[in-house]
Design an enzyme around this catalytic site. Structure first.
Site: not given
Ligand code: NDP
Length: 444
Positions: A125, A164-165
């Protein structure tokens, strides 16, 4: 005294301030106690001691120039955790909260998740404390180029393949890939989540959210239930949340709430996903803008209280530790039947305990959100074959992988006398494959 207490002690001694990393290792080691009992050879060969220590941790300076000509400096990370079953694989996160503890916890979880997919991928990561919010495209590009100018020497299609993440989507992967190609002068599958006409896979964008729902549906079906007619609450409104909402709706559920880090919306008529996509994917706006168009919806400031919304199924898809004990109690009080993690480690240990003791079906992210990395694995295969599969082909493979993950972890939990403890099932099944590979490869 438990067999693995000495490992827990060693991790604490070596990483005293890494809260998230310790939370993740504690959970896994607790689940592995019965494996240690059954396999003394793993203890003798230091498998547990080695698996909790990353193979390599890289930290670097990322200097870049903002739109006002001012020099900015961020910190970059790549933790290459375990390569026993394949090249390091795992996303990059750009968020101001990023630190070494968060990257290590994510890298550690990634090893087990990747193992569960059945594909040959090790765990890693990376990321940066860079905040993409409010930055211009030019600033994002210059940051990504600077980040890759250091990262390129550590990665490669057979070495380490980032994706990505949080904060890293298609735009960022594009800028990172462009810089890698420029430095290395080669066009290879070194990143996943690429654009569709330069090596990306169809269905990668949808994969984590869709996969989460395929997993959840398999689990519900196994218990004689399904998404059909259920009310679903999904936190976040990013990549995972949006496509989880899309698939849950296709499977017959009604998604009634979503959020971002500022607040949440409740729309009892069912979330209008086209509108959410327009706000979040096109305009890169805030979720509160939803109520400007949909008068049936209500916006509440503060994201945590989204769990007060009564629902049958909760899918936390935002970030780590976003669902605590109090929220878990509220969900249980409101009759939730299943909680499946789209994010990594979104439920605190206390929340998990509440779910499990109240017989709520709880699935840990390392199993339920593995669809993203699984499809990244499929993207790597397509790159190696120099072929592209159709959306339907990739989607079908994803569905099969997620159903297999569910059945594997359910079977493993049962085999260890912990029926329906999917957390233990996921930790043990993910671990076993890595442990066998590490045993066969000697002390490295
Ligand atoms: P994005 O950046 O696309 O979206 C993240 C979302 O979560 C946004 O709505 C964001 O709000 C919100 N968010 C982020 N940080 C916080 C916080 N500290 N408190 C509250 N809300 C928060 O990320 P992803 O959708 O890609 O990832 C979301 C989760 O899924 C993460 O835990 C990631 O590790 C996990 N994941 C992602 C994968 C992927 O393929 N993308 C695969 C497996 C797991 P705001 O816009 O206001 O920041």
């Amino acid at each position: 005294m438990a067999i693995l207490d000495y490992v827990k002690e060693a991790v604490r001694k070596r990483n005293p301030n890494d809260t998230e990393f310790l939370q993740a290792t504690d959970e896994v080691l607790m689940s592995l106690e019965k494996v240690a009992e059954k396999h003394p050879e793993y203890v003798e060969n230091g498998i547990f001691d080695r698996i909790i220590e990353p193979e390599r941790q890289i930290m670097f300076r990322v200097p870049w120039v903002d739109d006002h000509g001012k020099v900015q400096v961020n910190r970059g990370y790549r933790v290459e955790f375990n390569s026993a079953i394949g090249p390091y694989k795992g996303g990059l996160r750009f968020h101001p909260s990023v630190n070494l503890s968060i990257i290590k916890f994510l890298g550690f979880e990634q090893c087990f998740k990747n193992s569960l997919t059945g594909l040959p991928m090790g765990g890693g990561k990376g990321g940066s404390d860079f905040d993409p919010k409010g930055k211009s495209d030019g600033e994002i590009m210059r940051f990504c180029q600077s980040f890759m100018t250091e990262l390129y020497r550590h990665i490669g299609p057979n070495t380490d393949v980032p994706a990505g993440d949080i904060g890293v989507g298609g735009r960022e992967i594009g800028y990172l890939y462009g810089q890698y190609k420029r430095i290395r002068n080669e066009f290879t599958g070194v990143l996943t989540g690429k654009g569709l006409n330069w090596g990306g896979s169809l269905a990668r964008k949808e994969a984590t959210g869709y996969g989460l729902c395929y997993f959840t549906e398999a689990m519900l079906n196994d218990k004689g239930n399904s998404f059909k007619g259920k009310k679903v609450v999904i936190s976040g409104s990013g990549n995972v949340a949006i496509y989880a909402a899309e698939k849950a709706t296709q499977l017959g559920a009604t998604v009634i709430a979503m959020s971002d880090s500022n607040g949440y919306i409740v729309d009892n008529e069912g979330i209008d996903l086209d509108l959410v996509k327009e706000i979040k994917e096109v305009k890169r706006g805030r979720i509160k803008e939803y109520v400007d168009t949909r008068t049936s919806a209500v916006y509440t400031e503060g994201c945590k209280n989204i769990w007060n919304t009564p629902c049958d199924i909760a899918l936390p898809c935002a970030t780590q530790n976003e669902l605590d004990e109090a929220s878990a109690k509220t969900l249980v009080g409101n009759g939730v039947i299943a909680v499946c993690e789209g994010a990594n480690m979104p439920c605190t240990p206390e929340a998990i305990e509440i779910f499990q003791s109240n017989h709520v079906l709880y699935a840990p992210g390392k199993a339920s959100n593995a669809g993203g990395v699984a499809t990244s694995g499929l993207e790597m295969s397509q790159n190696s074959l120099r072929m592209s599969w159709t959306f339907e082909e990739v989607d079908q493979k994803l569905k099969t992988i997620m159903e297999n993950i569910y059945h594997t972890i359910a079977k493993t939990a049962k085999a260890y006398d912990m029926e329906d403890d999917f957390m233990a099932g996921a930790n043990i099944a993910g671990f076993e494959k890595i442990a066998v590979a590490m045993m066969e490869q000697g002390i490295v």
